[in-house]
Design an enzyme around this catalytic site. Structure first.
Site, PDB file in Angstrom:
ATOM      1  N   HIS A   1       0.854  -1.192   0.000  1.00 37.97           N
ATOM      2  CA  HIS A   1       0.000   0.000   0.000  1.00 37.97           C
ATOM      3  C   HIS A   1       0.888   1.238   0.000  1.00 37.97           C
ATOM      4  CE1 HIS A   1      -3.701   2.327   0.785  1.00 37.97           C
ATOM      5  NE2 HIS A   1      -2.879   3.126   1.462  1.00 37.97           N
ATOM      6  N   CYS A   2       0.694   2.099  -0.984  1.00 40.15           N
ATOM      7  CA  CYS A   2       1.483   3.322  -1.109  1.00 40.15           C
ATOM      8  C   CYS A   2       0.691   4.473  -0.504  1.00 40.15           C
ATOM      9  CB  CYS A   2       1.808   3.597  -2.577  1.00 40.15           C
ATOM     10  SG  CYS A   2       2.701   5.142  -2.844  1.00 40.15           S
ATOM     11  N   PHE A   3       1.236   5.088   0.539  1.00 31.16           N
ATOM     12  CA  PHE A   3       0.530   6.186   1.204  1.00 31.16           C
ATOM     13  C   PHE A   3       0.595   7.473   0.393  1.00 31.16           C
ATOM     14  CE2 PHE A   3       1.383   3.280   4.712  1.00 31.16           C
ATOM     15  CZ  PHE A   3       0.151   3.271   5.347  1.00 31.16           C
TER      16      PHE A   3
ATOM     17  N   GLY B   1      -2.171   6.967  -1.844  1.00 35.50           N
ATOM     18  CA  GLY B   1      -3.401   6.613  -1.153  1.00 35.50           C
ATOM     19  C   GLY B   1      -4.089   5.415  -1.757  1.00 35.50           C
TER      20      GLY B   1
END
Length: 263
Positions: free
Chosen positions: A110-112, A115
């Site tokens: 998951h890439c913050f 998002g």
């Protein structure tokens, strides 16, 4: 969990703010400083070449950034998601993301900053996003170094000149020898350098996982996968039109995942 949800909102806002600041500095400081050379030819002036190259890098970075957000990994429906979470032996490529609150197939991580989850559908755009973000940041750093060198008459011929620039500039700023705008550019130089190196390292690591046919989730969990030929792994992610994707932001066309979705 609340902290992760908050980070999922703050990180994209931070990236957009850095992008806007970079555009503003390029437009109002770096480009005008290059136009001051009267001997440069109109068609091959430094300002025109610099603007075209920066526009190419930033357009590819932002274009792939948007495609990463638009193209989420394949998610299971509610019934399949519950069954996958309760099954004794779920498929290795199935993973439940706590931030997105859904079960996705072939999830890498998951890439913050986007998002969104990174998986088979947007892996190609994510790698290109990291690549062009790194190039845009490092190129902005080089342009900023040239601007600071001309404004403050500083030579960067010595290898340690860049490392000693920040502490020297801070002392000169408080003494009034360095303006606030110049100090802000110097701080941005180190930020561009850090972001450029981080994105370059992440891009290289992601390419290594793609060549091995693995995902970050599988490596973190110690899940063994049957590795296929590296060329097939690359084609599955980047598709047959990989060269066009290097020049123009576009969705993955011609890969194995796109063929499976068409069916």
């Amino acid at each position: 969990m609340l902290a992760l949800r908050l980070l999922n909102v703050v990180a994209p806002a931070y990236f957009l703010c850095i992008s806007l600041v970079t555009f503003a500095l390029q437009l109002f400081l770096f480009l005008p400083s290059m136009r001051e050379d009267p001997a440069a030819a109109r068609l091959c002036s430094p300002a025109l070449l610099h603007g075209a190259l920066f526009l190419f890098l930033s357009a590819n970075a932002l274009g792939n950034y948007v495609l990463v957000i638009q193209n989420s990994p394949e998610d299971l429906d509610a019934c399949q998601g519950a069954a996958a979470r309760k099954a004794l032996g779920p498929p290795p490529s199935t993973h439940f993301c706590r931030v997105c609150a859904r079960v996705t197939l072939k999830q890498d991580h998951h890439c913050f900053f986007t998002g969104n989850c990174i998986g088979s559908r947007n892996m190609r755009n994510f790698v290109l996003f990291c690549l062009y973000t790194s190039l845009a940041c490092l190129y902005s750093m080089v342009a900023g170094v040239a601007y600071i060198s001309a404004v403050l008459s500083i030579s960067f011929a010595h290898p340690l000149a860049f490392l000693t620039l920040l502490p020297t500039s801070i002392s000169q700023f408080f003494s009034g020898a360095v303006l606030g705008s110049e100090m802000f550019v110097i701080l941005m130089l180190y930020l561009w350098f850090a972001i450029g190196l981080a994105c370059a390292g992440f891009c290289c690591h992601q390419l290594l996982l793609i060549l091995r046919g693995q995902t970050r989730h599988q490596v973190r969990k110690g899940i063994a996968v049957r590795a296929g030929p590296w060329r097939k792994n690359l084609q599955e992610v980047f598709g047959k039109r990989w060269l066009l994707g290097l020049l123009v932001p576009m969705f993955n066309v011609g890969g194995e995942s796109s063929k499976q979705r068409d069916k």
